[in-house]
Design an enzyme around this catalytic site. Structure first.
Site, PDB file in Angstrom:
ATOM      1  N   PRO A   1      26.525 -28.922 -29.339  1.00  0.00           N
ATOM      2  CA  PRO A   1      27.075 -27.667 -28.834  1.00  0.00           C
ATOM      3  C   PRO A   1      26.007 -26.657 -28.440  1.00  0.00           C
ATOM      4  CG  PRO A   1      27.456 -27.893 -31.207  1.00  0.00           C
ATOM      5  CD  PRO A   1      26.983 -29.217 -30.703  1.00  0.00           C
ATOM      6  N   ASP A   2      24.872 -26.660 -29.152  1.00  0.00           N
ATOM      7  CA  ASP A   2      23.803 -25.727 -28.807  1.00  0.00           C
ATOM      8  C   ASP A   2      23.282 -25.979 -27.399  1.00  0.00           C
ATOM      9  OD1 ASP A   2      22.935 -28.198 -29.867  1.00  0.00           O
ATOM     10  OD2 ASP A   2      20.952 -27.400 -30.347  1.00  0.00           O
TER      11      ASP A   2
END
EC number: 2.7.1.33
Length: 259
Positions: free
Chosen positions: A108-109
């Site tokens: 997700p980062d």
């Protein structure tokens, strides 16, 4: 108000926004077993200490540590009465879908950084994030994440040297005075620092060559400033790139009625 939470392997960062206006950032170490109540105690103590008036109505979470997401969800629901968006979950819409191998789970980062880079600087970018891992993320012309590179992080490399070699001490990363070290600490710092300078240059050059185009390089993450001050490796330095990306994704979901 929006509370944006970025939970990494080493640190967890809370960022508070009033619309487009940034208010403050709170940082703590990541603990897998931290409860929702413990998060609130830490959060409310700091908010009171800094004298910040907040009225949180929305929460968005990006976490590279799956085990902490449940308690962060409970924290948002119990203390702010809202269902948080979690980047990477099906109900969290992305501005542009990633174009990677079918069935591939993208951190997700990395999706957040791609969204931020495109929103601020447009497409055709390489984002280098100096975190627990050093990641290189390729953002296409239309803002889509199309893949990248994952390398060991700077501090992880230093720690591995210390853990695997009994005679090597624990040292902090710093730019050495010279390439040739005259003591053990200087030798280790030189190897890691200049090794990562070479790694960044070579990987970025190969990405540009593979895509057959010039691309701007954006740096973010805790150690990016050290390398930016010492070598001209990046076109753009953004210390708040990930947090901005969370606001971009939240705004996109707001516009599409999912929050």
């Amino acid at each position: 108000m929006l509370l944006a939470i970025d939970c990494g392997n080493t640190n967890t960062v809370f960022s508070i926004w009033d619309g487009e206006k940034f208010l403050c950032t709170l940082r703590t170490s990541t603990h897998h077993a931290r409860t929702a109540d413990a998060y609130f105690t830490w959060y409310s103590t700091l908010i009171k200490h800094y004298g910040i008036e907040t009225d949180i109505t929305d929460v968005i979470i990006s976490s590279t540590v799956p085990r902490v997401v449940f308690n962060l969800r409970v924290f948002a629901d119990r203390f702010f009465g809202c269902r948080p968006l979690v980047v990477g979950k099906p109900d969290c819409l992305l501005p542009v879908q990633p174009r990677v191998d079918a069935g591939t789970a993208v951190g997700p980062d990395r999706l957040v950084n791609a969204a931020a880079a495109y929103d601020r600087h447009g497409g055709n970018k390489i984002v280098v994030d100096f975190g627990t891992a050093t990641t290189f993320d390729v953002v296409d012309d239309d803002g889509a994440y199309v893949g990248g590179v994952i390398a060991p992080g700077v501090n992880l490399s230093l720690e591995a040297l210390h853990m695997a070699a009994a005679a090597l001490p624990h040292v902090d990363i710093a730019k050495p005075q010279a390439v040739i070290g005259t003591n053990t600490v200087a030798c280790m710092q030189s190897g890691v620092f200049w090794g990562y300078v070479g790694l960044v240059k070579e990987i970025c050059a190969r990405i540009k060559g593979e895509r057959d185009r010039d691309m701007q390089v954006i740096a973010t993450g805790g150690l990016a400033a050290l390398f930016q001050q010492s070598e001209i490796l990046f076109d753009i330095f953004e210390d708040d790139l990930t947090m901005h990306g969370l606001t971009v994704i939240h705004r996109h979901n707001k516009e599409n009625g999912t929050v």
